[in-house]
Design a protein around this motif. Structure first.
Motif, PDB file in Angstrom:
ATOM      1  N   ALA A   1       0.833  -1.208   0.000  1.00  0.00           N
ATOM      2  CA  ALA A   1       0.000   0.000   0.000  1.00  0.00           C
ATOM      3  C   ALA A   1       0.864   1.253   0.000  1.00  0.00           C
ATOM      4  CB  ALA A   1      -0.937  -0.005   1.214  1.00  0.00           C
ATOM      5  N   LEU A   2       1.951   1.228   0.778  1.00  0.00           N
ATOM      6  CA  LEU A   2       2.856   2.378   0.807  1.00  0.00           C
ATOM      7  C   LEU A   2       3.594   2.510  -0.517  1.00  0.00           C
ATOM      8  CD1 LEU A   2       4.091   4.712   2.361  1.00  0.00           C
ATOM      9  CD2 LEU A   2       5.760   3.105   3.338  1.00  0.00           C
ATOM     10  N   ALA A   3       4.022   1.393  -1.096  1.00  0.00           N
ATOM     11  CA  ALA A   3       4.712   1.442  -2.392  1.00  0.00           C
ATOM     12  C   ALA A   3       3.802   2.043  -3.456  1.00  0.00           C
ATOM     13  CB  ALA A   3       5.151   0.039  -2.795  1.00  0.00           C
ATOM     14  N   GLN A   4       2.538   1.676  -3.426  1.00  0.00           N
ATOM     15  CA  GLN A   4       1.596   2.209  -4.411  1.00  0.00           C
ATOM     16  C   GLN A   4       1.485   3.726  -4.304  1.00  0.00           C
ATOM     17  OE1 GLN A   4      -2.328   0.537  -4.064  1.00  0.00           O
ATOM     18  NE2 GLN A   4      -3.177   1.792  -5.693  1.00  0.00           N
TER      19      GLN A   4
ATOM     20  N   ALA B   1      -1.860   6.248   1.984  1.00  0.00           N
ATOM     21  CA  ALA B   1      -2.102   4.801   2.125  1.00  0.00           C
ATOM     22  C   ALA B   1      -3.091   4.531   3.243  1.00  0.00           C
ATOM     23  CB  ALA B   1      -0.780   4.081   2.389  1.00  0.00           C
ATOM     24  N   GLN B   2      -2.948   5.240   4.351  1.00  0.00           N
ATOM     25  CA  GLN B   2      -3.873   5.044   5.468  1.00  0.00           C
ATOM     26  C   GLN B   2      -5.283   5.492   5.099  1.00  0.00           C
ATOM     27  OE1 GLN B   2      -1.615   7.317   8.336  1.00  0.00           O
ATOM     28  NE2 GLN B   2      -0.775   5.471   9.299  1.00  0.00           N
ATOM     29  N   ALA B   3      -5.386   6.587   4.365  1.00  0.00           N
ATOM     30  CA  ALA B   3      -6.698   7.080   3.952  1.00  0.00           C
ATOM     31  C   ALA B   3      -7.380   6.132   2.981  1.00  0.00           C
ATOM     32  CB  ALA B   3      -6.557   8.468   3.325  1.00  0.00           C
ATOM     33  N   ALA B   4      -6.570   5.370   2.228  1.00  0.00           N
ATOM     34  CA  ALA B   4      -7.145   4.451   1.242  1.00  0.00           C
ATOM     35  C   ALA B   4      -7.652   3.160   1.866  1.00  0.00           C
ATOM     36  CB  ALA B   4      -6.093   4.127   0.174  1.00  0.00           C
ATOM     37  N   PHE B   5      -7.232   2.867   3.122  1.00  0.00           N
ATOM     38  CA  PHE B   5      -7.723   1.661   3.765  1.00  0.00           C
ATOM     39  C   PHE B   5      -9.221   1.767   3.982  1.00  0.00           C
ATOM     40  CE2 PHE B   5      -3.368   1.044   5.961  1.00  0.00           C
ATOM     41  CZ  PHE B   5      -2.910   0.336   4.875  1.00  0.00           C
ATOM     42  N   PRO B   6      -9.967   0.736   3.671  1.00  0.00           N
ATOM     43  CA  PRO B   6     -11.412   0.773   3.911  1.00  0.00           C
ATOM     44  C   PRO B   6     -11.716   0.973   5.394  1.00  0.00           C
ATOM     45  CG  PRO B   6     -10.810  -1.097   2.530  1.00  0.00           C
ATOM     46  CD  PRO B   6      -9.531  -0.525   3.053  1.00  0.00           C
ATOM     47  N   ARG B   7     -12.672   1.839   5.675  1.00  0.00           N
ATOM     48  CA  ARG B   7     -13.049   2.121   7.054  1.00  0.00           C
ATOM     49  C   ARG B   7     -14.167   1.197   7.491  1.00  0.00           C
ATOM     50  NH1 ARG B   7      -8.646   4.596   8.782  1.00  0.00           N
ATOM     51  NH2 ARG B   7      -8.061   6.357   7.465  1.00  0.00           N
ATOM     52  N   VAL B   8     -13.887   0.378   8.489  1.00  0.00           N
ATOM     53  CA  VAL B   8     -14.901  -0.517   9.045  1.00  0.00           C
ATOM     54  C   VAL B   8     -15.069  -0.141  10.514  1.00  0.00           C
ATOM     55  CG1 VAL B   8     -15.552  -2.898   9.506  1.00  0.00           C
ATOM     56  CG2 VAL B   8     -14.234  -2.338   7.452  1.00  0.00           C
ATOM     57  N   PRO B   9     -16.207   0.445  10.901  1.00  0.00           N
ATOM     58  CA  PRO B   9     -16.386   0.897  12.287  1.00  0.00           C
ATOM     59  C   PRO B   9     -16.262  -0.262  13.275  1.00  0.00           C
ATOM     60  CG  PRO B   9     -18.136   1.725  10.852  1.00  0.00           C
ATOM     61  CD  PRO B   9     -17.382   0.701  10.070  1.00  0.00           C
TER      62      PRO B   9
END
Length: 467
Positions: free
Chosen positions: A185-188, A203-211
């Motif tokens: 994810a960071l490489a991307q 990369a962190q913002a692109a992670f899907p948010r699951v409450p």
């Protein structure tokens, strides 16, 4: 009836067998495992009357790309273990800095910070993370994690955060491990962003948010239950102590030479899933596809030992565990407080299980000690790190994993892609699966096995692709 040989009875091979059963129940599957047990690095034992993990202990709950259930969770539910999944009771971890445990900084991505202020008191930052108006990495490029982070944020960020994080997962060193393989994810984002902190945040913002919900899970009673349930659900013939020594083409498929050299058995199949480490895979591929064999055989591995102590009523910090940077000079590189982390393992008599990981790539000399010496070293170092003398263990267990953890040098993903492309072109009914190719961790290995199963089934359905 079509037949598929799955060579390797680890979780990747078993996931492949289950997938074939689900997608093509009329295909006969045989799993060949050279060892006496299935599971590979998933193995549950017993210590002082409690189950103890001798290898992988847990798996991610969510898929990092989609936010849906991880492949490990899906497999556990598929094989009837959904009700037996449990989550950690304690998630807080620590880092050994100057010989003392401090809270793990929040908001990092495998130790790489998005907010430099979060590292105050932990690591000194040499901030050279300037935007030069171009991405950090060119499209398709790869680099060692340590090289990139040192250049941008300085040595201490690598030595105190990134290196111990990667060491805990891979028993490797940040300066030798591929960014693309260990932090995809960071490489991307590094191929888009002009700064490292910007790439981390993206990369962190692109992670899907699951409450809500836990990050990790395990199986009540031990991860070996997942191995056993997957083997049963696959409906495959399981052959233990069955070393596959040669793989050769036949007009209709493949011939396996199995067993001792003095009394070999020959087995013919239509397709093969190679779910074994890179070196044995390369040996089997040498007579099949030399390009694939060469690319796969380049992978190196690290050796580790897991030392578990059963301690009577110890005073332990309220942590799941901690990581130890190499600069501390200890043999221990990570520790897990099992009885604190997993509430279902807590005992009314107060006996606690503490497991330490020993051994880093290129620095495995400590593993030459015998079990008693290794356990004594771990007990002494853990006592120093928690800053008081731990009680004498009631029992200890040393599990050695020689050549167990793949070391993904820069360019690893390209080498694997080239190997798979060569197989698709000349031997499409042979597929690779496992940690040596796609990454470590139970979910990744499960997905890798399933993808290999899909690949050989697709080739079997298409006569022109059978090779």
């Amino acid at each position: 009836m079509r037949s598929v040989a799955v060579i390797g009875g680890g979780i990747a091979g078993l996931a492949a067998a289950v997938r074939i059963r689900d997608q093509a129940p009329d295909v006969r599957v045989t799993v060949f495992e050279q060892g006496a047990t299935l599971g590979g690095k998933l193995r549950t034992g017993e210590l002082a009357g409690s189950p103890v993990e001798l290898g992988a202990e847990a798996f991610l709950v969510r898929d990092a790309a989609t936010g849906a259930d991880s492949p490990a969770i899906t497999l556990a539910r598929r094989v009837g273990l959904g009700a037996d999944l449990v989550n950690p009771a304690v998630g807080a971890a620590a880092l050994a800095v100057d010989g003392k445990l401090v809270p793990m900084p929040r908001g990092t991505l495998t130790g790489v910070p998005g907010d430099l202020a979060a590292l105050e008191g932990v690591a000194r930052v040499a901030d050279h993370d300037l935007d030069a108006g171009r991405p950090l990495l060119a499209e398709g490029a790869d680099v060692a994690v340590g090289a990139l982070v040192r250049r941008r944020l300085g040595d201490q960020v690598v030595d105190r955060l990134v290196d111990p994080m990667l060491g805990g997962v891979y028993a490797g060193r940040a300066d030798q491990l591929s960014l693309a393989a260990t932090m995809p994810a960071l490489a991307q984002q590094a191929r888009v962003e002009g700064t490292l902190t910007g790439a981390v945040k993206a990369a962190q913002a692109a992670f899907p948010r699951v409450p809500g919900g836990a990050v990790f899970a395990t199986v009540r009673g031990g991860v070996s239950r997942l191995v056993e349930a997957a083997a049963a659900a696959s409906g495959a013939e399981i052959r233990l102590g069955a070393t596959v020594r040669e793989l050769a083409r036949t007009p209709e498929g493949w011939r396996l030479t199995v067993g001792p050299t003095r009394d070999p058995q020959h087995v013919t199949v239509d397709a093969v899933v190679l779910a074994v480490p890179a070196r044995p895979a390369a040996r089997l591929l040498a007579a099949v596809e030399h390009v694939a064999a060469e690319r796969v055989g380049a992978l190196d591995y690290a050796s580790v030992a897991l030392v578990t102590l059963a301690l009577p009523r110890p005073e332990l910090p309220e942590l799941s565990g901690f990581l130890v940077p190499a600069e501390n000079g200890t043999a221990v590189k990570a520790a897990t407080f099992f009885s604190t982390k997993w509430a279902h393992l807590a005992r009314p008599d107060g006996v606690a299980l503490v497991r330490a990981s020993v051994g880093r790539y290129g620095d495995e000399h400590v593993l030459q000690r015998d079990d008693a010496e290794l356990a004594a070293i771990v007990h002494r170092e853990l006592s120093n790190l928690v800053e008081h003398s731990l009680p004498k263990p009631l029992e200890t267990k040393v599990q050695r994993w020689g050549g167990a953890l793949p070391q993904y040098a820069p360019g690893h993903l390209d080498r694997v892609a080239a190997a798979r492309a060569a197989l698709r072109a000349s031997a499409p009914t042979v597929a690779l699966a496992g940690a040596g190719y796609d990454g470590v961790g139970i979910p990744i290995c499960v997905r890798s096995g399933e993808a290999a199963a899909d690949a050989v089934l697709a080739a079997l359905r298409d006569p022109q692709r059978r090779g």
